[in-house]
Design a protein around this motif. Structure first.
Motif, PDB file in Angstrom:
ATOM      1  N   GLN A 119      10.965  12.701  -1.909  1.00 15.26           N
ATOM      2  CA  GLN A 119      11.021  13.691  -0.819  1.00 15.26           C
ATOM      3  C   GLN A 119      10.780  13.070   0.551  1.00 15.26           C
ATOM      4  OE1 GLN A 119       8.114  16.776  -1.776  1.00 15.26           O
ATOM      5  NE2 GLN A 119       9.797  18.162  -2.273  1.00 15.26           N
ATOM      6  N   GLN A 120      10.390  11.794   0.568  1.00 15.44           N
ATOM      7  CA  GLN A 120      10.055  11.068   1.787  1.00 15.44           C
ATOM      8  C   GLN A 120       8.816  11.631   2.483  1.00 15.44           C
ATOM      9  OE1 GLN A 120      13.740  10.986   4.089  1.00 15.44           O
ATOM     10  NE2 GLN A 120      14.416   9.183   2.959  1.00 15.44           N
ATOM     11  N   THR A 121       7.905  12.196   1.663  1.00 18.89           N
ATOM     12  CA  THR A 121       6.595  12.593   2.177  1.00 18.89           C
ATOM     13  C   THR A 121       5.525  11.583   1.743  1.00 18.89           C
ATOM     14  OG1 THR A 121       6.332  14.072   0.266  1.00 18.89           O
ATOM     15  CG2 THR A 121       7.112  15.044   2.335  1.00 18.89           C
ATOM     16  N   ALA A 122       5.966  10.522   1.098  1.00 17.43           N
ATOM     17  CA  ALA A 122       5.117   9.389   0.752  1.00 17.43           C
ATOM     18  C   ALA A 122       6.008   8.161   0.680  1.00 17.43           C
ATOM     19  CB  ALA A 122       4.404   9.605  -0.588  1.00 17.43           C
ATOM     20  N   VAL A 123       5.414   6.999   0.926  1.00 15.31           N
ATOM     21  CA  VAL A 123       6.150   5.747   0.802  1.00 15.31           C
ATOM     22  C   VAL A 123       5.202   4.674   0.303  1.00 15.31           C
ATOM     23  CG1 VAL A 123       5.743   5.049   3.198  1.00 15.31           C
ATOM     24  CG2 VAL A 123       7.690   4.096   1.963  1.00 15.31           C
ATOM     25  N   GLU A 124       5.702   3.842  -0.597  1.00 16.66           N
ATOM     26  CA  GLU A 124       4.924   2.730  -1.124  1.00 16.66           C
ATOM     27  C   GLU A 124       5.665   1.440  -0.792  1.00 16.66           C
ATOM     28  OE1 GLU A 124       3.176   1.150  -5.413  1.00 16.66           O
ATOM     29  OE2 GLU A 124       4.587   2.821  -5.309  1.00 16.66           O
ATOM     30  N   GLY A 134       0.790  -1.214   0.000  1.00 19.58           N
ATOM     31  CA  GLY A 134       0.000   0.000   0.000  1.00 19.58           C
ATOM     32  C   GLY A 134       0.820   1.261   0.000  1.00 19.58           C
ATOM     33  N   LEU A 135       0.181   2.314   0.448  1.00 17.56           N
ATOM     34  CA  LEU A 135       0.733   3.658   0.346  1.00 17.56           C
ATOM     35  C   LEU A 135       0.469   4.429   1.629  1.00 17.56           C
ATOM     36  CD1 LEU A 135       1.865   5.998  -1.540  1.00 17.56           C
ATOM     37  CD2 LEU A 135      -0.543   6.500  -2.049  1.00 17.56           C
ATOM     38  N   PHE A 136       1.510   5.060   2.153  1.00 13.95           N
ATOM     39  CA  PHE A 136       1.385   6.069   3.205  1.00 13.95           C
ATOM     40  C   PHE A 136       1.814   7.396   2.599  1.00 13.95           C
ATOM     41  CE2 PHE A 136       1.630   3.950   7.688  1.00 13.95           C
ATOM     42  CZ  PHE A 136       0.445   3.296   7.425  1.00 13.95           C
ATOM     43  N   ILE A 137       1.010   8.429   2.804  1.00 14.67           N
ATOM     44  CA  ILE A 137       1.296   9.731   2.213  1.00 14.67           C
ATOM     45  C   ILE A 137       0.716  10.817   3.105  1.00 14.67           C
ATOM     46  CG2 ILE A 137      -0.803   9.551   0.777  1.00 14.67           C
ATOM     47  CD1 ILE A 137       0.694  11.162  -1.395  1.00 14.67           C
ATOM     48  N   TYR A 138       1.417  11.929   3.221  1.00 13.95           N
ATOM     49  CA  TYR A 138       0.919  13.027   4.042  1.00 13.95           C
ATOM     50  C   TYR A 138      -0.280  13.701   3.371  1.00 13.95           C
ATOM     51  CZ  TYR A 138       4.700  12.651   7.375  1.00 13.95           C
ATOM     52  OH  TYR A 138       5.538  12.195   8.359  1.00 13.95           O
TER      53      TYR A 138
END
Length: 213
Positions: free
Chosen positions: A199-204, A172-176
């Protein structure tokens, strides 16, 4: 989009309402207005009557059931209807994401703020549709120590927990939140998502070579 036998697995209503607020389309009550607005006066009464007959059975009828009945009745009588949506999310968009999974799996979505997971859900996906939907609370109930794992770097651990819980590969995805809104407003452009990942403001994350993007 909802597979036969679809189940709610103790979802957190607040989490889902927050996801709805981030959707690219208006919510269900606006869809009601759009369908009825397109119906000529002499067609409006038959549409409403058909829905009233279907909803006459005892019990609580959720808004998604009423919307489906209204849409079907309108189409049968030749009324143009807006694009189907679920909690404000277009079916076509969701089905596009789900179709990326060739095998049954789990998709985790977490929209983060400074405190952790601001909104999120876990969906069991197969055959291009949803088998079940829940939120991170289900994982936290099973493993309370995971409740402290809500940062952008914790996605792999939560995917592993979901995979163990449901015996399916999970990713999945974590994102600000601000980045999620910008991604939405750019029509889900993959180059923008890759920029946020850089930018490390999202990660998959995915267990293997498959990813949802």
């Amino acid at each position: 989009m909802l597979n036969p036998g679809f189940q709610w697995l103790d979802p957190d209503t607040e989490q889902l309402e927050r996801l709805t607020s981030l959707s690219p389309l208006p919510s269900d009550h606006v869809e009601w207005q759009a369908i009825l607005k397109n119906a000529a006066p002499d067609v409006l009464a038959p549409v409403v009557n058909r829905v009233a007959v279907q909803m006459a059975s005892p019990g609580i009828h959720p808004s998604r059931e009423i919307i489906t009945a209204l849409r079907n009745a309108a189409r049968e009588l030749g009324v143009d209807t807006p694009e189907p949506q679920w909690y404000g999310w277009p079916h076509a968009l969701l089905e596009g994401f789900f179709s990326r999974l060739s095998e049954p799996g789990i998709i985790l979505l977490g929209v983060l703020d400074g405190e952790g997971i601001w909104a999120g859900c876990l969906g069991g996906v197969s055959r291009g549709g949803l088998d079940w939907l829940t939120t991170f609370n289900l994982l936290w109930m099973d493993e309370p120590e995971l409740a402290s794992r809500q940062s952008i770097k914790d996605l792999p651990e939560l995917c592993q927990a979901a995979s163990s819980r449901f015996n399916r590969p999970a990713g999945g995805l974590f994102i600000y939140r601000d980045e999620f809104k910008a991604w939405r407003d750019r029509g889900w452009a993959m180059d923008l998502l890759r920029h946020f990942v850089h930018q490390q403001t999202a990660v998959e994350h995915w267990s293997g070579d498959v990813n949802i993007a």
